[in-house]
Design a protein around this motif. Structure first.
Motif, PDB file in Angstrom:
ATOM      1  N   PRO A  35       0.833  -1.202   0.000  1.00  0.00           N
ATOM      2  CA  PRO A  35       0.000   0.000   0.000  1.00  0.00           C
ATOM      3  C   PRO A  35       0.872   1.259   0.000  1.00  0.00           C
ATOM      4  O   PRO A  35       2.026   1.224   0.430  1.00  0.00           O
ATOM      5  N   VAL A  36       0.301   2.346  -0.477  1.00  0.00           N
ATOM      6  CA  VAL A  36       1.018   3.626  -0.527  1.00  0.00           C
ATOM      7  C   VAL A  36       1.532   4.008   0.860  1.00  0.00           C
ATOM      8  O   VAL A  36       2.635   4.542   1.006  1.00  0.00           O
ATOM      9  N   GLU A  37       0.748   3.712   1.897  1.00  0.00           N
ATOM     10  CA  GLU A  37       1.117   4.082   3.272  1.00  0.00           C
ATOM     11  C   GLU A  37       2.408   3.412   3.733  1.00  0.00           C
ATOM     12  O   GLU A  37       3.014   3.832   4.716  1.00  0.00           O
ATOM     13  N   ALA A  38       2.846   2.366   3.032  1.00  0.00           N
ATOM     14  CA  ALA A  38       4.078   1.671   3.403  1.00  0.00           C
ATOM     15  C   ALA A  38       5.315   2.512   3.110  1.00  0.00           C
ATOM     16  O   ALA A  38       6.386   2.261   3.638  1.00  0.00           O
ATOM     17  N   PHE A  39       5.152   3.544   2.284  1.00  0.00           N
ATOM     18  CA  PHE A  39       6.265   4.428   1.958  1.00  0.00           C
ATOM     19  C   PHE A  39       6.311   5.551   2.984  1.00  0.00           C
ATOM     20  O   PHE A  39       5.430   6.402   3.009  1.00  0.00           O
ATOM     21  N   LEU A  40       7.335   5.545   3.825  1.00  0.00           N
ATOM     22  CA  LEU A  40       7.421   6.531   4.906  1.00  0.00           C
ATOM     23  C   LEU A  40       7.902   7.889   4.409  1.00  0.00           C
ATOM     24  O   LEU A  40       7.489   8.917   4.917  1.00  0.00           O
ATOM     25  N   ASP A  41       8.780   7.892   3.431  1.00  0.00           N
ATOM     26  CA  ASP A  41       9.302   9.140   2.876  1.00  0.00           C
ATOM     27  C   ASP A  41       8.237   9.760   1.979  1.00  0.00           C
ATOM     28  O   ASP A  41       7.748   9.124   1.045  1.00  0.00           O
ATOM     29  N   SER A  42       7.865  11.003   2.239  1.00  0.00           N
ATOM     30  CA  SER A  42       6.741  11.613   1.525  1.00  0.00           C
ATOM     31  C   SER A  42       7.003  11.780   0.027  1.00  0.00           C
ATOM     32  O   SER A  42       6.084  11.646  -0.782  1.00  0.00           O
ATOM     33  N   SER A  43       8.229  12.070  -0.370  1.00  0.00           N
ATOM     34  CA  SER A  43       8.515  12.215  -1.802  1.00  0.00           C
ATOM     35  C   SER A  43       8.403  10.875  -2.519  1.00  0.00           C
ATOM     36  O   SER A  43       7.786  10.779  -3.583  1.00  0.00           O
ATOM     37  N   TRP A  44       8.994   9.840  -1.938  1.00  0.00           N
ATOM     38  CA  TRP A  44       8.868   8.512  -2.548  1.00  0.00           C
ATOM     39  C   TRP A  44       7.404   8.079  -2.551  1.00  0.00           C
ATOM     40  O   TRP A  44       6.930   7.463  -3.509  1.00  0.00           O
ATOM     41  N   ARG A  45       6.671   8.373  -1.476  1.00  0.00           N
ATOM     42  CA  ARG A  45       5.249   8.003  -1.393  1.00  0.00           C
ATOM     43  C   ARG A  45       4.448   8.672  -2.511  1.00  0.00           C
ATOM     44  O   ARG A  45       3.595   8.049  -3.140  1.00  0.00           O
ATOM     45  N   ASN A  46       4.721   9.928  -2.769  1.00  0.00           N
ATOM     46  CA  ASN A  46       4.004  10.648  -3.823  1.00  0.00           C
ATOM     47  C   ASN A  46       4.295  10.033  -5.195  1.00  0.00           C
ATOM     48  O   ASN A  46       3.378   9.813  -5.996  1.00  0.00           O
ATOM     49  N   ILE A  47       5.562   9.750  -5.467  1.00  0.00           N
ATOM     50  CA  ILE A  47       5.937   9.128  -6.742  1.00  0.00           C
ATOM     51  C   ILE A  47       5.248   7.767  -6.874  1.00  0.00           C
ATOM     52  O   ILE A  47       4.663   7.441  -7.911  1.00  0.00           O
ATOM     53  N   TYR A  48       5.303   6.980  -5.804  1.00  0.00           N
ATOM     54  CA  TYR A  48       4.707   5.637  -5.821  1.00  0.00           C
ATOM     55  C   TYR A  48       3.188   5.705  -5.990  1.00  0.00           C
ATOM     56  O   TYR A  48       2.610   4.897  -6.727  1.00  0.00           O
ATOM     57  N   SER A  49       2.539   6.662  -5.345  1.00  0.00           N
ATOM     58  CA  SER A  49       1.075   6.759  -5.466  1.00  0.00           C
ATOM     59  C   SER A  49       0.681   7.100  -6.903  1.00  0.00           C
ATOM     60  O   SER A  49      -0.321   6.585  -7.415  1.00  0.00           O
ATOM     61  N   ILE A  50       1.466   7.930  -7.577  1.00  0.00           N
ATOM     62  CA  ILE A  50       1.212   8.242  -8.981  1.00  0.00           C
ATOM     63  C   ILE A  50       1.412   6.989  -9.830  1.00  0.00           C
ATOM     64  O   ILE A  50       0.591   6.660 -10.693  1.00  0.00           O
ATOM     65  N   TYR A  51       2.508   6.264  -9.568  1.00  0.00           N
ATOM     66  CA  TYR A  51       2.770   5.025 -10.296  1.00  0.00           C
ATOM     67  C   TYR A  51       1.596   4.050 -10.126  1.00  0.00           C
ATOM     68  O   TYR A  51       1.086   3.505 -11.096  1.00  0.00           O
ATOM     69  N   LEU A  52       1.170   3.856  -8.876  1.00  0.00           N
ATOM     70  CA  LEU A  52       0.066   2.923  -8.602  1.00  0.00           C
ATOM     71  C   LEU A  52      -1.232   3.358  -9.278  1.00  0.00           C
ATOM     72  O   LEU A  52      -1.958   2.520  -9.827  1.00  0.00           O
ATOM     73  N   ALA A  53      -1.536   4.634  -9.223  1.00  0.00           N
ATOM     74  CA  ALA A  53      -2.770   5.134  -9.839  1.00  0.00           C
ATOM     75  C   ALA A  53      -2.753   4.891 -11.346  1.00  0.00           C
ATOM     76  O   ALA A  53      -3.741   4.406 -11.918  1.00  0.00           O
ATOM     77  N   LEU A  54      -1.633   5.196 -11.986  1.00  0.00           N
ATOM     78  CA  LEU A  54      -1.523   4.970 -13.431  1.00  0.00           C
ATOM     79  C   LEU A  54      -1.591   3.482 -13.762  1.00  0.00           C
ATOM     80  O   LEU A  54      -2.245   3.075 -14.721  1.00  0.00           O
ATOM     81  N   TYR A  55      -0.927   2.678 -12.965  1.00  0.00           N
ATOM     82  CA  TYR A  55      -0.924   1.225 -13.171  1.00  0.00           C
ATOM     83  C   TYR A  55      -2.346   0.679 -13.012  1.00  0.00           C
ATOM     84  O   TYR A  55      -2.809  -0.134 -13.815  1.00  0.00           O
ATOM     85  N   GLY A  56      -3.046   1.160 -11.987  1.00  0.00           N
ATOM     86  CA  GLY A  56      -4.427   0.723 -11.763  1.00  0.00           C
ATOM     87  C   GLY A  56      -5.371   1.132 -12.888  1.00  0.00           C
ATOM     88  O   GLY A  56      -6.274   0.380 -13.258  1.00  0.00           O
ATOM     89  N   GLU A  57      -5.166   2.321 -13.442  1.00  0.00           N
ATOM     90  CA  GLU A  57      -6.024   2.813 -14.530  1.00  0.00           C
ATOM     91  C   GLU A  57      -5.832   2.031 -15.820  1.00  0.00           C
ATOM     92  O   GLU A  57      -6.790   1.718 -16.516  1.00  0.00           O
ATOM     93  N   THR A  58      -4.576   1.719 -16.145  1.00  0.00           N
ATOM     94  CA  THR A  58      -4.282   1.113 -17.440  1.00  0.00           C
ATOM     95  C   THR A  58      -4.122  -0.401 -17.383  1.00  0.00           C
ATOM     96  O   THR A  58      -4.252  -1.069 -18.402  1.00  0.00           O
ATOM     97  N   GLY A  59      -3.789  -0.923 -16.199  1.00  0.00           N
ATOM     98  CA  GLY A  59      -3.517  -2.350 -16.088  1.00  0.00           C
ATOM     99  C   GLY A  59      -2.150  -2.727 -16.644  1.00  0.00           C
ATOM    100  O   GLY A  59      -1.811  -3.900 -16.722  1.00  0.00           O
ATOM    101  N   GLN A  60      -1.353  -1.728 -17.034  1.00  0.00           N
ATOM    102  CA  GLN A  60      -0.018  -1.965 -17.567  1.00  0.00           C
ATOM    103  C   GLN A  60       0.983  -1.100 -16.830  1.00  0.00           C
ATOM    104  O   GLN A  60       0.628  -0.047 -16.298  1.00  0.00           O
ATOM    105  N   ARG A  61       2.240  -1.553 -16.830  1.00  0.00           N
ATOM    106  CA  ARG A  61       3.291  -0.769 -16.184  1.00  0.00           C
ATOM    107  C   ARG A  61       3.333   0.628 -16.798  1.00  0.00           C
ATOM    108  O   ARG A  61       3.452   0.782 -18.006  1.00  0.00           O
ATOM    109  N   PRO A  62       3.204   1.662 -15.963  1.00  0.00           N
ATOM    110  CA  PRO A  62       3.279   3.032 -16.496  1.00  0.00           C
ATOM    111  C   PRO A  62       4.686   3.336 -17.001  1.00  0.00           C
ATOM    112  O   PRO A  62       5.669   2.891 -16.425  1.00  0.00           O
ATOM    113  N   LYS A  63       4.756   4.073 -18.067  1.00  0.00           N
ATOM    114  CA  LYS A  63       6.047   4.534 -18.567  1.00  0.00           C
ATOM    115  C   LYS A  63       6.553   5.632 -17.625  1.00  0.00           C
ATOM    116  O   LYS A  63       5.772   6.404 -17.085  1.00  0.00           O
TER     117      LYS A  63
END
Length: 152
Positions: A35-63
């Motif tokens: 889960p996004v909450e597993a990322f303690l560093d806020s910058s890494w968490r923000n990057i990861y949440s964007i990655y997850l959202a894009l991955y969830g929307e498309t079902g494919q690894r985001p570029k």
């Protein structure tokens, strides 16, 4: 990069993101990622949440470009993604992906258990029985997962 000085010590968040953004290997399914909450560093968490959202929307690894496009135009997060991309897929050696995801997930579960303990004490003091029961149920379920999956 030969026998020079070793690279900087990487956080598990950074290693996982470097794999997700740079590796040629297939990423885990969205539901298998921590889960996004597993990322303690806020910058890494923000990057990861964007990655997850894009991955969830498309079902494919985001570029990486798609992740970068969702970040603020300048700042620490853009610099971090750029650095990961420049370094390439060196974050995790084969077999380390599952270990990194487990480490992130367990750390988050332990943190959540501590938060639940505080919330349970507050609910007890406040006499909030419904909230107390809900929190106790969540804590029990999380404890089972964290300490050996007993009862699942």
């Amino acid at each position: 990069a030969g026998g020079g000085r070793p690279g900087p010590v990487r956080s598990v968040e950074e290693k996982l993101l470097q794999f997700l953004l740079s590796s040629a290997d297939e990423p885990p399914a969205v539901e298998e990622l921590p889960p996004v909450e597993a990322f303690l560093d806020s910058s890494w968490r923000n990057i990861y949440s964007i990655y997850l959202a894009l991955y969830g929307e498309t079902g494919q690894r985001p570029k990486p470009e798609a992740v970068l496009a969702k970040l603020p135009q300048a700042g620490e997060e853009v610099d971090r993604v750029a650095r990961l991309l420049l370094e390439g897929a060196t974050g995790l050696r084969p077999g380390e992906l599952d270990e990194a995801m487990l480490q992130l997930r367990r750390r988050w579960q332990q943190q959540r258990l501590r938060e639940l303990s505080v919330q349970i004490a507050e609910a007890q003091r406040g006499g909030e029985q419904e909230k107390l029961e809900r929190l106790l149920a969540e804590k029990t379920a999380l404890s089972r997962v964290l300490h050996g999956r007993a009862g699942s």
